[in-house]
Design an enzyme around this catalytic site. Structure first.
Site, PDB file in Angstrom:
ATOM      1  N   GLY A  89      -5.038   3.836  -5.717  1.00 43.89           N
ATOM      2  CA  GLY A  89      -5.677   4.691  -6.703  1.00 43.89           C
ATOM      3  C   GLY A  89      -7.160   4.376  -6.700  1.00 43.89           C
ATOM      4  O   GLY A  89      -7.764   4.268  -5.631  1.00 43.89           O
ATOM      5  N   SER A 121      -3.698   0.755  -0.127  1.00 42.32           N
ATOM      6  CA  SER A 121      -5.002   1.323  -0.458  1.00 42.32           C
ATOM      7  C   SER A 121      -5.773   0.368  -1.376  1.00 42.32           C
ATOM      8  O   SER A 121      -6.137  -0.717  -0.964  1.00 42.32           O
ATOM      9  CB  SER A 121      -4.841   2.722  -1.059  1.00 42.32           C
ATOM     10  OG  SER A 121      -6.071   3.391  -1.146  1.00 42.32           O
ATOM     11  N   ALA A 122      -5.998   0.734  -2.638  1.00 39.30           N
ATOM     12  CA  ALA A 122      -6.705  -0.158  -3.561  1.00 39.30           C
ATOM     13  C   ALA A 122      -6.002  -1.506  -3.683  1.00 39.30           C
ATOM     14  O   ALA A 122      -6.656  -2.545  -3.845  1.00 39.30           O
ATOM     15  CB  ALA A 122      -6.826   0.497  -4.935  1.00 39.30           C
ATOM     16  N   HIS A 158      -7.576   3.764   4.882  1.00 38.23           N
ATOM     17  CA  HIS A 158      -7.766   5.191   5.206  1.00 38.23           C
ATOM     18  C   HIS A 158      -8.894   5.378   6.226  1.00 38.23           C
ATOM     19  O   HIS A 158      -9.604   6.385   6.201  1.00 38.23           O
ATOM     20  CB  HIS A 158      -8.115   6.003   3.956  1.00 38.23           C
ATOM     21  CG  HIS A 158      -7.202   5.829   2.790  1.00 38.23           C
ATOM     22  ND1 HIS A 158      -6.047   6.564   2.612  1.00 38.23           N
ATOM     23  CD2 HIS A 158      -7.285   5.005   1.704  1.00 38.23           C
ATOM     24  CE1 HIS A 158      -5.461   6.213   1.479  1.00 38.23           C
ATOM     25  NE2 HIS A 158      -6.185   5.253   0.919  1.00 38.23           N
ATOM     26  N   GLU A 193      -4.732   5.301   8.679  1.00 40.98           N
ATOM     27  CA  GLU A 193      -3.541   5.715   7.941  1.00 40.98           C
ATOM     28  C   GLU A 193      -2.305   5.626   8.825  1.00 40.98           C
ATOM     29  O   GLU A 193      -2.355   5.870  10.024  1.00 40.98           O
ATOM     30  CB  GLU A 193      -3.738   7.125   7.386  1.00 40.98           C
ATOM     31  CG  GLU A 193      -4.830   7.183   6.342  1.00 40.98           C
ATOM     32  CD  GLU A 193      -4.803   8.455   5.521  1.00 40.98           C
ATOM     33  OE1 GLU A 193      -4.280   9.476   6.012  1.00 40.98           O
ATOM     34  OE2 GLU A 193      -5.306   8.422   4.371  1.00 40.98           O
TER      35      GLU A 193
END
Length: 235
Positions: A89, A121-122, A158, A193
């Site tokens: 997020g 991700s985060a 990403h 990704e």
């Protein structure tokens, strides 16, 4: 120490956490695990919604998660966790909330003690020394850029090789080159990704079909694939 650091949660046309699900299952093992889930990176949807979304996928794997936002004492929850899962997020909000609640160092200590850590991700950014290679907009003051430092290198999740058509701004590589210019002793892993890093017993491996792009000041970027030696990143 046991880490599974995933670039992204979802591939185009796939269900949520579909592509990494078998690696998550293998990582957590056959015995059912109830992991502590940190949903703080969610901004445009609720923590409850996030918890449910992740729990639905983990249930398919024989595991489950419980959101830390339900806990009256989040520090105690981290200390008692049998695994920690940090969702993606907005990295800036995630880091701010972890600092506000005094959890960053506690998570580090718990994972160094041996409990599994999964982030995407985060959540992968938070395993690095700082959040400074996130792609996210700084929507909130994070209090400190410092994160858990579970790995000594930075991750750019990403990672993209080129800008979209019609966009004249900097490429991702140019942005990372700015970072290593200011931080010349730090490696940055451009994690494309559909890929992830698995660290266990001082062994670091890339999982996925695409290579990772490795940056460091004074060196030409290199491409490493699954099966290549990533151990130098841990030194």
């Amino acid at each position: 120490m046991k880490l599974l650091l995933i670039s992204n949660s979802t591939m185009p046309g796939e269900a949520y956490l579909d592509y990494p699900k078998q690696q998550i299952k293998k990582f957590l093992g056959e015995k059912p695990v109830k992991a502590l889930f940190v949903p703080y990176a969610a901004v445009t949807f609720s923590f409850d919604e996030y918890e449910q979304k992740v729990n639905d996928r983990f249930a398919e794997l024989g595991h489950s998660v419980a959101g830390i936002h339900h806990c009256k004492d989040p520090k105690k929850a981290v200390k008692e966790a049998e695994a920690i899962v940090v969702g993606g997020g907005n990295t800036w909000q995630l880091v701010r909330m972890l600092h506000d609640q005094g959890l960053m160092q506690l998570i580090r200590e718990k994972v160094l003690d041996g409990i599994p850590y999964i982030g995407w991700s985060a959540g992968s950014n938070v395993a690095c020394p700082t959040l400074r290679t996130t792609n996210d907009m700084p929507i909130i003051d994070p209090t400190s850029f410092n994160t858990t430092g579970l790995v000594p290198f930075q991750i750019n999740p990403h990672y993209l090789d080129a800008n979209p058509d019609g966009h004249a701004g900097e490429t991702r590589e140019q942005r990372i080159n700015e970072f290593i210019e200011i931080n010349p002793k730090t490696y940055v892993v451009g994690l494309r990704e559909g890929t992830m890093l698995w660290l266990e017993d001082d062994q670091l491996e890339l999982i996925g079909k695409l290579p990772a792009r490795i940056f460091r000041k004074g060196l030409e970027p290199i491409e490493l694939r699954a099966g290549d030696d990533f151990g130098f990143l841990l030194k």
